[in-house]
Design a protein around this motif. Structure first.
Motif, PDB file in Angstrom:
ATOM      1  N   ILE A 120      49.379 -31.647 -13.818  1.00 19.45           N
ATOM      2  CA  ILE A 120      49.448 -33.038 -13.363  1.00 19.45           C
ATOM      3  C   ILE A 120      49.243 -33.897 -14.600  1.00 19.45           C
ATOM      4  N   PRO A 141      47.257 -39.431  -9.909  1.00 24.90           N
ATOM      5  CA  PRO A 141      47.764 -39.567  -8.541  1.00 24.90           C
ATOM      6  C   PRO A 141      47.054 -40.693  -7.789  1.00 24.90           C
ATOM      7  N   ARG A 191      50.379 -41.752  -1.668  1.00 24.11           N
ATOM      8  CA  ARG A 191      51.724 -41.684  -2.230  1.00 24.11           C
ATOM      9  C   ARG A 191      52.232 -40.236  -2.167  1.00 24.11           C
ATOM     10  N   THR A 192      53.539 -40.068  -1.956  1.00 24.37           N
ATOM     11  CA  THR A 192      54.125 -38.733  -1.907  1.00 24.37           C
ATOM     12  C   THR A 192      54.499 -38.293  -3.315  1.00 24.37           C
ATOM     13  N   TYR A 193      54.168 -37.040  -3.620  1.00 25.65           N
ATOM     14  CA  TYR A 193      54.529 -36.411  -4.895  1.00 25.65           C
ATOM     15  C   TYR A 193      55.259 -35.119  -4.566  1.00 25.65           C
ATOM     16  N   TRP A 194      55.902 -34.531  -5.581  1.00 29.97           N
ATOM     17  CA  TRP A 194      56.689 -33.328  -5.361  1.00 29.97           C
ATOM     18  C   TRP A 194      56.203 -32.225  -6.277  1.00 29.97           C
ATOM     19  N   LEU A 224      53.224 -30.947 -10.695  1.00 30.44           N
ATOM     20  CA  LEU A 224      53.351 -32.046  -9.752  1.00 30.44           C
ATOM     21  C   LEU A 224      54.155 -33.146 -10.420  1.00 30.44           C
ATOM     22  N   SER A 225      55.064 -33.756  -9.673  1.00 30.96           N
ATOM     23  CA  SER A 225      55.963 -34.743 -10.255  1.00 30.96           C
ATOM     24  C   SER A 225      56.046 -35.998  -9.404  1.00 30.96           C
ATOM     25  N   LEU A 226      56.399 -37.093 -10.064  1.00 30.48           N
ATOM     26  CA  LEU A 226      56.663 -38.361  -9.406  1.00 30.48           C
ATOM     27  C   LEU A 226      58.099 -38.439  -8.910  1.00 30.48           C
ATOM     28  N   GLU A 255      50.676 -35.008  -0.748  1.00 26.38           N
ATOM     29  CA  GLU A 255      50.079 -36.336  -0.652  1.00 26.38           C
ATOM     30  C   GLU A 255      48.573 -36.221  -0.814  1.00 26.38           C
TER      31      GLU A 255
END
Length: 191
Positions: A52, A56, A60-63, A73-75, A94
């Motif tokens: 990461i 975070p 918010r949703t992350y992928w 983990l990505s934006l 999330e």
């Protein structure tokens, strides 16, 4: 002659403590039973053990992706870039207000037998560690030196959050089996 800063990201003790305090601020957590604690802890640690490289934000949703055995983990959503460049899409994550993580596995991930077997093995190791710990509190990630900065801060805040939930649920200081027995209805315990 200019010298390079030994701490170019400003991640010394003071910023770490400020991040921890800011992350814990206004934390309101509900009482949780041992099975919910176990599931949330496993999922959260699974996400936090990925790379990461950003802070975070709650809600918010992350992928989550995996490339060459390394999770990150990505934006950026999977439809916004090529899987050949960034790897296999694992799922959407999330960060919840109680500082636990959710992870909704992608369909491709659920169909990947090898990956699902790996996740199952990780869960079995986690469950074994949980069941053999003297107290459930002992496995909370208060400080994990091997984690990157933001993961380490969030893991510590997660430990604080789950610790409060266990305290409110009356299972703090108990072993897994003792906490499980506390979940059973009173009539079942007297048998």
């Amino acid at each position: 002659m200019t010298s390079k800063s030994p701490n170019p990201q400003g991640k010394g003790l003071v910023p770490v403590l400020e991040n921890l305090l800011q992350t814990r601020k206004n934390l309101a957590v509900p009482a949780k039973d041992i099975l919910q604690i176990a599931n949330e802890l496993f999922t959260s640690l699974f996400v936090l053990n990925s790379q990461i490289k950003f802070k975070p934000i709650i809600g918010r949703t992350y992928w989550l992706y995996r490339k060459n055995g390394i999770y990150g983990l990505s934006l950026i959503a999977p439809e916004e870039w090529s899987s050949s460049k960034y790897g296999q899409f694992i799922g959407a994550c999330e960060l919840r207000p109680d500082l636990t993580w959710t992870l909704e596995l992608s369909e491709q991930c659920r169909d990947d037998r090898e990956l699902m077997a790996e996740i199952t093995r990780q869960r079995e190791r986690f469950d074994q560690k949980l069941k053999t710990a003297g107290h459930v509190d002992d496995i909370l990630p208060v400080y994990i030196a091997t984690l990157p900065f933001y993961s380490r801060v969030l893991a510590s805040a997660l430990a604080h959050s789950l610790g409060q939930s266990m305290q409110k649920g009356g299972i703090s200081g108990l072993s897994f089996n003792q906490a499980r027995r506390k979940m059973l209805p009173a009539e079942t315990q007297s048998l």
